[in-house]
Scaffold this motif. Sequence first.
Motif, PDB file in Angstrom:
ATOM      1  N   THR A  99       0.852  -1.112  -0.112  1.00 59.48           N
ATOM      2  CA  THR A  99      -0.080   0.051   0.020  1.00 59.48           C
ATOM      3  C   THR A  99       0.958   1.157   0.024  1.00 59.48           C
ATOM      4  N   ILE A 100       1.848   1.308   0.812  1.00 55.51           N
ATOM      5  CA  ILE A 100       2.733   2.335   0.684  1.00 55.51           C
ATOM      6  C   ILE A 100       3.592   2.660  -0.681  1.00 55.51           C
ATOM      7  N   GLY A 101       3.879   1.390  -1.056  1.00 56.46           N
ATOM      8  CA  GLY A 101       4.508   1.268  -2.307  1.00 56.46           C
ATOM      9  C   GLY A 101       3.638   1.767  -3.666  1.00 56.46           C
ATOM     10  N   GLY A 102       2.342   2.044  -3.234  1.00 54.98           N
ATOM     11  CA  GLY A 102       1.486   2.579  -4.453  1.00 54.98           C
ATOM     12  C   GLY A 102       0.805   1.181  -5.325  1.00 54.98           C
ATOM     13  N   LEU A 103       1.055   0.199  -4.706  1.00 55.82           N
ATOM     14  CA  LEU A 103       0.481  -1.230  -5.606  1.00 55.82           C
ATOM     15  C   LEU A 103      -0.774  -1.622  -4.710  1.00 55.82           C
ATOM     16  N   ALA A 104      -1.584  -1.013  -4.032  1.00 58.25           N
ATOM     17  CA  ALA A 104      -2.779  -1.592  -3.313  1.00 58.25           C
ATOM     18  C   ALA A 104      -3.890  -2.048  -4.411  1.00 58.25           C
ATOM     19  N   VAL A 105      -3.976  -1.426  -5.285  1.00 61.49           N
ATOM     20  CA  VAL A 105      -5.263  -1.517  -6.288  1.00 61.49           C
ATOM     21  C   VAL A 105      -4.908  -2.989  -6.971  1.00 61.49           C
ATOM     22  N   VAL A 106      -3.731  -3.561  -7.055  1.00 64.13           N
ATOM     23  CA  VAL A 106      -3.393  -4.805  -7.600  1.00 64.13           C
ATOM     24  C   VAL A 106      -3.104  -5.811  -6.609  1.00 64.13           C
ATOM     25  N   PRO A 214       9.334  -9.424   5.621  1.00 61.75           N
ATOM     26  CA  PRO A 214      10.468  -8.795   6.430  1.00 61.75           C
ATOM     27  C   PRO A 214      11.271  -7.648   5.339  1.00 61.75           C
ATOM     28  N   ILE A 215      11.465  -8.145   4.134  1.00 61.73           N
ATOM     29  CA  ILE A 215      12.101  -7.310   3.269  1.00 61.73           C
ATOM     30  C   ILE A 215      11.538  -6.331   2.877  1.00 61.73           C
ATOM     31  N   LEU A 216      10.121  -6.265   2.754  1.00 60.06           N
ATOM     32  CA  LEU A 216       9.283  -5.141   2.214  1.00 60.06           C
ATOM     33  C   LEU A 216       9.167  -4.127   3.502  1.00 60.06           C
ATOM     34  N   LEU A 217       8.959  -4.680   4.627  1.00 57.57           N
ATOM     35  CA  LEU A 217       8.871  -3.703   5.778  1.00 57.57           C
ATOM     36  C   LEU A 217      10.176  -3.127   6.066  1.00 57.57           C
ATOM     37  N   ALA A 218      11.417  -3.662   5.544  1.00 54.62           N
ATOM     38  CA  ALA A 218      12.613  -2.958   5.828  1.00 54.62           C
ATOM     39  C   ALA A 218      12.894  -1.858   4.846  1.00 54.62           C
ATOM     40  N   LEU A 219      12.234  -1.831   3.531  1.00 48.40           N
ATOM     41  CA  LEU A 219      12.309  -0.978   2.781  1.00 48.40           C
ATOM     42  C   LEU A 219      11.230   0.302   2.902  1.00 48.40           C
ATOM     43  N   VAL A 220      10.248  -0.067   3.781  1.00 40.48           N
ATOM     44  CA  VAL A 220       9.103   1.109   4.008  1.00 40.48           C
ATOM     45  C   VAL A 220       9.675   2.380   4.451  1.00 40.48           C
ATOM     46  N   PRO A 221      10.694   2.323   5.349  1.00 32.89           N
ATOM     47  CA  PRO A 221      11.189   3.665   6.243  1.00 32.89           C
ATOM     48  C   PRO A 221      12.009   4.550   5.120  1.00 32.89           C
ATOM     49  N   PHE A 222      12.436   3.683   3.945  1.00 34.70           N
ATOM     50  CA  PHE A 222      13.060   4.458   2.960  1.00 34.70           C
ATOM     51  C   PHE A 222      12.165   4.958   1.680  1.00 34.70           C
ATOM     52  N   SER A 223      10.887   4.845   1.782  1.00 31.48           N
ATOM     53  CA  SER A 223      10.034   4.813   0.619  1.00 31.48           C
ATOM     54  C   SER A 223       9.768   6.396   0.405  1.00 31.48           C
ATOM     55  N   GLY A 224      10.210   7.326   1.412  1.00 33.92           N
ATOM     56  CA  GLY A 224      10.220   8.835   1.041  1.00 33.92           C
ATOM     57  C   GLY A 224      11.445   9.188   0.262  1.00 33.92           C
ATOM     58  N   LYS A 229      11.775   4.386  -2.656  1.00 32.14           N
ATOM     59  CA  LYS A 229      10.400   4.174  -3.375  1.00 32.14           C
ATOM     60  C   LYS A 229      10.605   3.001  -4.651  1.00 32.14           C
ATOM     61  N   THR A 230      11.726   3.232  -5.371  1.00 28.70           N
ATOM     62  CA  THR A 230      11.918   2.648  -6.399  1.00 28.70           C
ATOM     63  C   THR A 230      12.061   0.775  -5.907  1.00 28.70           C
ATOM     64  N   LEU A 231      13.140   0.738  -4.898  1.00 28.83           N
ATOM     65  CA  LEU A 231      13.419  -0.670  -4.484  1.00 28.83           C
ATOM     66  C   LEU A 231      12.069  -1.267  -3.933  1.00 28.83           C
ATOM     67  N   LEU A 232      11.181  -0.277  -3.243  1.00 31.69           N
ATOM     68  CA  LEU A 232      10.143  -1.025  -2.592  1.00 31.69           C
ATOM     69  C   LEU A 232       8.964  -1.309  -3.788  1.00 31.69           C
TER      70      LEU A 232
END
Length: 301
Positions: A99-106, A214-224, A229-232
């Motif tokens: 959701t944070i990565g903008g992929l919630a719709v799919v 855990p991988i996705l959650l680890a990238l969330v803090p860097f989504s700004g 964002k690209t990695l997430l």
Amino acid sequence: MSNSSGSPPHGRNTHLYKQAGRLQAAAEKTRAAELAEKARLAEKARITQQAQWSMVDRKAEWDTAGRAKAAQVRMDSKFFDRMWNQLKPGSQKIVKAITIGGLAVVGIPLVITALMHVGDPSKYFDDRSTWNEMLEDLKISAWDVWITYFSEVAPYWMGHASETVQRYLRFELIGMFDELGRIATEISGTLTTLAWDIVDYNTSLVDLVTSYGPILLALVPFSGTLVGKTLLVAAGFGFLKLLWGLVKEFIGKIKSLDLKLETLGHKMFELRGLFNVGDNKLHLKPVGYDPNLWVPVTKEN
């Protein structure tokens, strides 16, 4: 005894000759009856012995089936609960990250679809065991019919009815029992495959979620940041691609097994109609119509 002219004696001697002839005929008739009775008893003993030998073979088959049933794998009743307790929090983390990565719709509908396909395999293992028990009962029923006829009917009765029943038993009924056995075996095997496919899907889904969560959650803090964002997004796409492949493969397996079970159900329905036996199927005449319908083996011809 004859006189000097070669002609048979007269008077008392003639009476003795006739009496001797009757005694000899009676003795021969008695010997023939004894031989017939001995032959009947020998045939009955042969049939009984053959039935006993076959029963030994069938008993060995039942014992094998019993050992196979005892050796069936049974899932730990708490296994599914433990797996679900792992899967639920992991999937929540996945949903938050995509959701944070903008992929919630799919992503969210796909995650929900994946969770909806999670099943408890113990039910199918139990159904498999039920079919194996029915298969064992089926073999016993077939043997009961076989041994009843050849031990209780064949040694004592002959005639058109006995011959007709024997032909039906040998060439139709036992064959239908065998076909039912094959169908039951296939259904049992299909349910086993279905149960293990569910186990494989569940464990693969747990492995995928617990690995990527855990991988996705680890990238969330860097989504700004752009890089974060690209990695997430890239990680989210990778996860969803693997998830879709897993769901698609599982649906294909379920579809194939469902079609197989439906085909087996149709076969069983057709056999059910064949087991309905009446006078028309056996072509037996009404009682009293044919004096040779049932003839005791001991009846003199």
